[in-house]
Design a protein around this motif. Structure first.
Motif, PDB file in Angstrom:
ATOM      1  N   GLY A 169      -3.049   4.327   3.659  1.00 56.87           N
ATOM      2  CA  GLY A 169      -2.373   3.758   2.502  1.00 56.87           C
ATOM      3  C   GLY A 169      -1.397   2.683   2.908  1.00 56.87           C
ATOM      4  O   GLY A 169      -1.091   2.512   4.096  1.00 56.87           O
ATOM      5  N   MET A 170      -0.886   1.944   1.941  1.00 54.46           N
ATOM      6  CA  MET A 170      -0.033   0.798   2.220  1.00 54.46           C
ATOM      7  C   MET A 170       1.278   1.203   2.901  1.00 54.46           C
ATOM      8  O   MET A 170       1.634   0.654   3.943  1.00 54.46           O
ATOM      9  CB  MET A 170       0.285   0.053   0.924  1.00 54.46           C
ATOM     10  N   VAL A 171       1.996   2.159   2.303  1.00 56.00           N
ATOM     11  CA  VAL A 171       3.295   2.553   2.850  1.00 56.00           C
ATOM     12  C   VAL A 171       3.143   3.143   4.238  1.00 56.00           C
ATOM     13  O   VAL A 171       3.909   2.832   5.161  1.00 56.00           O
ATOM     14  CB  VAL A 171       4.001   3.550   1.904  1.00 56.00           C
ATOM     15  N   SER A 172       2.121   3.996   4.411  1.00 56.73           N
ATOM     16  CA  SER A 172       1.863   4.611   5.714  1.00 56.73           C
ATOM     17  C   SER A 172       1.560   3.551   6.768  1.00 56.73           C
ATOM     18  O   SER A 172       2.071   3.608   7.894  1.00 56.73           O
ATOM     19  CB  SER A 172       0.700   5.595   5.610  1.00 56.73           C
ATOM     20  N   THR A 173       0.726   2.575   6.405  1.00 58.74           N
ATOM     21  CA  THR A 173       0.376   1.499   7.342  1.00 58.74           C
ATOM     22  C   THR A 173       1.598   0.659   7.684  1.00 58.74           C
ATOM     23  O   THR A 173       1.835   0.329   8.851  1.00 58.74           O
ATOM     24  CB  THR A 173      -0.710   0.597   6.723  1.00 58.74           C
ATOM     25  N   LEU A 174       2.395   0.330   6.680  1.00 57.64           N
ATOM     26  CA  LEU A 174       3.602  -0.462   6.886  1.00 57.64           C
ATOM     27  C   LEU A 174       4.566   0.243   7.842  1.00 57.64           C
ATOM     28  O   LEU A 174       5.082  -0.365   8.793  1.00 57.64           O
ATOM     29  CB  LEU A 174       4.283  -0.702   5.536  1.00 57.64           C
ATOM     30  N   LEU A 175       4.758   1.540   7.632  1.00 57.81           N
ATOM     31  CA  LEU A 175       5.667   2.306   8.477  1.00 57.81           C
ATOM     32  C   LEU A 175       5.114   2.468   9.897  1.00 57.81           C
ATOM     33  O   LEU A 175       5.867   2.418  10.875  1.00 57.81           O
ATOM     34  CB  LEU A 175       5.923   3.683   7.859  1.00 57.81           C
ATOM     35  N   THR A 176       3.807   2.663  10.010  1.00 58.39           N
ATOM     36  CA  THR A 176       3.178   2.813  11.325  1.00 58.39           C
ATOM     37  C   THR A 176       3.322   1.531  12.139  1.00 58.39           C
ATOM     38  O   THR A 176       3.635   1.566  13.335  1.00 58.39           O
ATOM     39  CB  THR A 176       1.687   3.173  11.182  1.00 58.39           C
ATOM     40  N   ILE A 177       3.072   0.390  11.494  1.00 52.57           N
ATOM     41  CA  ILE A 177       3.239  -0.897  12.178  1.00 52.57           C
ATOM     42  C   ILE A 177       4.680  -1.057  12.652  1.00 52.57           C
ATOM     43  O   ILE A 177       4.936  -1.475  13.794  1.00 52.57           O
ATOM     44  CB  ILE A 177       2.854  -2.067  11.246  1.00 52.57           C
ATOM     45  N   TYR A 178       5.621  -0.707  11.792  1.00 53.99           N
ATOM     46  CA  TYR A 178       7.038  -0.845  12.130  1.00 53.99           C
ATOM     47  C   TYR A 178       7.421   0.083  13.289  1.00 53.99           C
ATOM     48  O   TYR A 178       8.095  -0.331  14.236  1.00 53.99           O
ATOM     49  CB  TYR A 178       7.905  -0.542  10.913  1.00 53.99           C
ATOM     50  N   ARG A 179       6.975   1.354  13.234  1.00 53.84           N
ATOM     51  CA  ARG A 179       7.320   2.323  14.289  1.00 53.84           C
ATOM     52  C   ARG A 179       6.713   1.934  15.627  1.00 53.84           C
ATOM     53  O   ARG A 179       7.345   2.078  16.676  1.00 53.84           O
ATOM     54  CB  ARG A 179       6.855   3.719  13.883  1.00 53.84           C
ATOM     55  N   GLU A 180       5.479   1.458  15.619  1.00 51.71           N
ATOM     56  CA  GLU A 180       4.779   1.165  16.868  1.00 51.71           C
ATOM     57  C   GLU A 180       5.134  -0.199  17.455  1.00 51.71           C
ATOM     58  O   GLU A 180       5.150  -0.359  18.676  1.00 51.71           O
ATOM     59  CB  GLU A 180       3.266   1.255  16.644  1.00 51.71           C
ATOM     60  N   TYR A 230     -12.090  -2.799  -1.493  1.00 50.82           N
ATOM     61  CA  TYR A 230     -10.759  -3.121  -1.998  1.00 50.82           C
ATOM     62  C   TYR A 230      -9.661  -2.490  -1.151  1.00 50.82           C
ATOM     63  O   TYR A 230      -8.508  -2.436  -1.582  1.00 50.82           O
ATOM     64  CB  TYR A 230     -10.614  -2.690  -3.459  1.00 50.82           C
ATOM     65  N   ARG A 231      -9.991  -2.029   0.062  1.00 49.16           N
ATOM     66  CA  ARG A 231      -8.969  -1.456   0.938  1.00 49.16           C
ATOM     67  C   ARG A 231      -7.943  -2.540   1.299  1.00 49.16           C
ATOM     68  O   ARG A 231      -8.303  -3.635   1.718  1.00 49.16           O
ATOM     69  CB  ARG A 231      -9.604  -0.878   2.204  1.00 49.16           C
ATOM     70  N   GLY A 232      -6.676  -2.214   1.146  1.00 46.78           N
ATOM     71  CA  GLY A 232      -5.624  -3.195   1.390  1.00 46.78           C
ATOM     72  C   GLY A 232      -5.268  -3.987   0.145  1.00 46.78           C
ATOM     73  O   GLY A 232      -4.449  -4.915   0.201  1.00 46.78           O
ATOM     74  N   PHE A 233      -5.849  -3.613  -0.999  1.00 46.53           N
ATOM     75  CA  PHE A 233      -5.618  -4.361  -2.238  1.00 46.53           C
ATOM     76  C   PHE A 233      -4.173  -4.255  -2.718  1.00 46.53           C
ATOM     77  O   PHE A 233      -3.581  -5.236  -3.155  1.00 46.53           O
ATOM     78  CB  PHE A 233      -6.573  -3.843  -3.324  1.00 46.53           C
ATOM     79  N   LEU A 234      -3.581  -3.049  -2.612  1.00 45.21           N
ATOM     80  CA  LEU A 234      -2.210  -2.861  -3.090  1.00 45.21           C
ATOM     81  C   LEU A 234      -1.201  -3.729  -2.339  1.00 45.21           C
ATOM     82  O   LEU A 234      -0.396  -4.424  -2.982  1.00 45.21           O
ATOM     83  CB  LEU A 234      -1.818  -1.383  -3.012  1.00 45.21           C
ATOM     84  N   PRO A 235      -1.206  -3.730  -0.986  1.00 42.90           N
ATOM     85  CA  PRO A 235      -0.257  -4.633  -0.316  1.00 42.90           C
ATOM     86  C   PRO A 235      -0.550  -6.105  -0.587  1.00 42.90           C
ATOM     87  O   PRO A 235       0.370  -6.945  -0.565  1.00 42.90           O
ATOM     88  CB  PRO A 235      -0.430  -4.301   1.175  1.00 42.90           C
ATOM     89  N   THR A 236      -1.818  -6.417  -0.859  1.00 43.35           N
ATOM     90  CA  THR A 236      -2.154  -7.798  -1.196  1.00 43.35           C
ATOM     91  C   THR A 236      -1.499  -8.202  -2.505  1.00 43.35           C
ATOM     92  O   THR A 236      -0.909  -9.284  -2.622  1.00 43.35           O
ATOM     93  CB  THR A 236      -3.685  -7.972  -1.318  1.00 43.35           C
ATOM     94  N   ILE A 237      -1.594  -7.319  -3.499  1.00 42.47           N
ATOM     95  CA  ILE A 237      -0.971  -7.600  -4.790  1.00 42.47           C
ATOM     96  C   ILE A 237       0.546  -7.666  -4.647  1.00 42.47           C
ATOM     97  O   ILE A 237       1.207  -8.571  -5.190  1.00 42.47           O
ATOM     98  CB  ILE A 237      -1.356  -6.524  -5.823  1.00 42.47           C
ATOM     99  N   CYS A 238       1.115  -6.719  -3.901  1.00 40.87           N
ATOM    100  CA  CYS A 238       2.566  -6.713  -3.699  1.00 40.87           C
ATOM    101  C   CYS A 238       3.029  -7.975  -2.980  1.00 40.87           C
ATOM    102  O   CYS A 238       4.110  -8.509  -3.254  1.00 40.87           O
ATOM    103  CB  CYS A 238       2.986  -5.474  -2.899  1.00 40.87           C
ATOM    104  N   GLY A 239       2.220  -8.453  -2.038  1.00 38.56           N
ATOM    105  CA  GLY A 239       2.553  -9.683  -1.327  1.00 38.56           C
ATOM    106  C   GLY A 239       2.265 -10.924  -2.151  1.00 38.56           C
ATOM    107  O   GLY A 239       2.950 -11.949  -2.021  1.00 38.56           O
ATOM    108  N   MET A 240       1.257 -10.836  -3.015  1.00 34.52           N
ATOM    109  CA  MET A 240       0.863 -11.997  -3.812  1.00 34.52           C
ATOM    110  C   MET A 240       1.907 -12.361  -4.857  1.00 34.52           C
ATOM    111  O   MET A 240       2.098 -13.539  -5.177  1.00 34.52           O
ATOM    112  CB  MET A 240      -0.488 -11.727  -4.500  1.00 34.52           C
TER     113      MET A 240
END
Length: 318
Positions: free
Chosen positions: A263-274, A169-179
């Motif tokens: 985690g979702m927020v960390s991944t989102l921020l990392t993608i944005y920064r990089e 279920y890794r990535g489940f939270l952003p999936t729900i937030c996006g869904m």
């Protein structure tokens, strides 16, 4: 205290079964239509080393050249195993939620369709998410560099090596937030566009149908047009969270990407920064429009055709 009569119970059961079949068939048709685009989207989103410098069409050509033609459909069997229960649950849940919310909120608002769509999407994802993770892992593999040999092996490996059910279920939270916005806007937009076509363009995009209680149904081009526009609207709102989900799902396949598993927020921020917005959070958006518009169009069109075929236009009585 009111109780359902045997006739009402049978009608409800018949409605659920028919909607389940109609939704499942619609999902399978739509996903198979765009399976090659789905695979290259995953490879681009997660910056696969062999494909990250390529575009959509050059990437598709490279898949055929590097691997083989049927590699375009890698992971599609896992997708079919997932998409039938997913789409069946989503469409059936939408019809049920829409009925109950319509009665609760009345006819003064259109919010019932958005809420029903969002709830239906969340319901479907909750039941089928592990299969989406498995499918993404299989699609991300390159011929000659396989880690997993099939659906069962992938599931067992993730479960044993990466932390049990939580890993599936890794990535489940952003999936729900996006869904929530994706499914909400998809169903709301389609229903609204369908209504507008029936009201304002009956001679162009509609045809008569004796089975339909209103006497009119959308033509196939009308169904595809409404579904395509609905898909484009929905994807525009939810795409960054889809990218985040994919990076989290595929994080453990390469030591360099383990940082996306936190985690979702960390991944989102990392993608944005990089990588920023265009090359990071919206990376692969062009291909997503290319796949999402026909995918949603075929999905809604097939579902509407199946509803007519199975005589589901009268809805459910509860």
């Amino acid at each position: 205290m009111s109780t359902l009569s045997p006739t009402s119970t049978n009608q409800n059961f018949d409605f659920v079964v028919k909607n389940f079949i109609a939704g499942g068939v619609a999902g399978m048709c739509s996903k198979t239509t765009v399976a090659p685009l789905d695979r290259i989207k995953i490879l681009l989103q997660a910056h696969n080393s062999h494909y990250k410098h390529l575009g959509v069409f050059s990437g598709l050509r490279e898949i055929v050249s590097r691997e083989h033609f049927f590699a375009l459909y890698k992971g599609n069997f896992a997708q079919m195993v997932r998409i039938f229960p997913y789409a069946a649950t989503q469409f059936t849940a939408f019809e049920i939620y829409k009925k109950h919310l319509g009665r609760l909120l009345g006819n003064r608002t259109q919010a019932d369709k958005f809420i029903a769509g969002s709830c239906a999407g969340v319901t479907a994802v909750a039941f089928t998410y592990p299969l989406d993770t498995i499918r993404a892992r299989l699609a991300f593999q390159i011929t000659g560099e396989h880690i997993y040999t099939g659906i069962v092996h992938t599931a067992v490996s993730i479960f044993n090596d990466e932390g049990g059910l939580r890993a599936l279920y890794r990535g489940f939270l952003p999936t729900i937030c996006g869904m929530i916005p994706y499914a909400g806007f998809s169903f709301y937009s389609f229903e609204k566009l369908k209504y507008l076509c029936l009201k304002y363009f009956p001679n162009i995009l509609c045809s008569s149908c004796d089975k339909n209680t209103g006497g009119l149904v959308l033509t196939i081009p009308g169904k595809l047009l409404c579904g395509g526009i609905a898909g484009a609207i929905a994807q525009s709102f939810s795409y960054p969270l889809d990218v985040t989900r994919r990076r989290m799902q595929l994080a453990m396949m390469n030591p360099a990407t383990h940082k996306f598993s936190i985690g979702m927020v960390s991944t989102l921020l990392t993608i944005y920064r990089e990588n920023g917005i265009t090359k990071g959070l919206y990376r692969g958006m062009s291909i997503n429009y290319l796949r999402a518009i026909p995918m949603v169009a075929v999905s809604f069109a097939t579902y509407e055709v199946m509803k007519q075929f199975l005589n589901l236009d009268t809805g459910i009585k509860v």
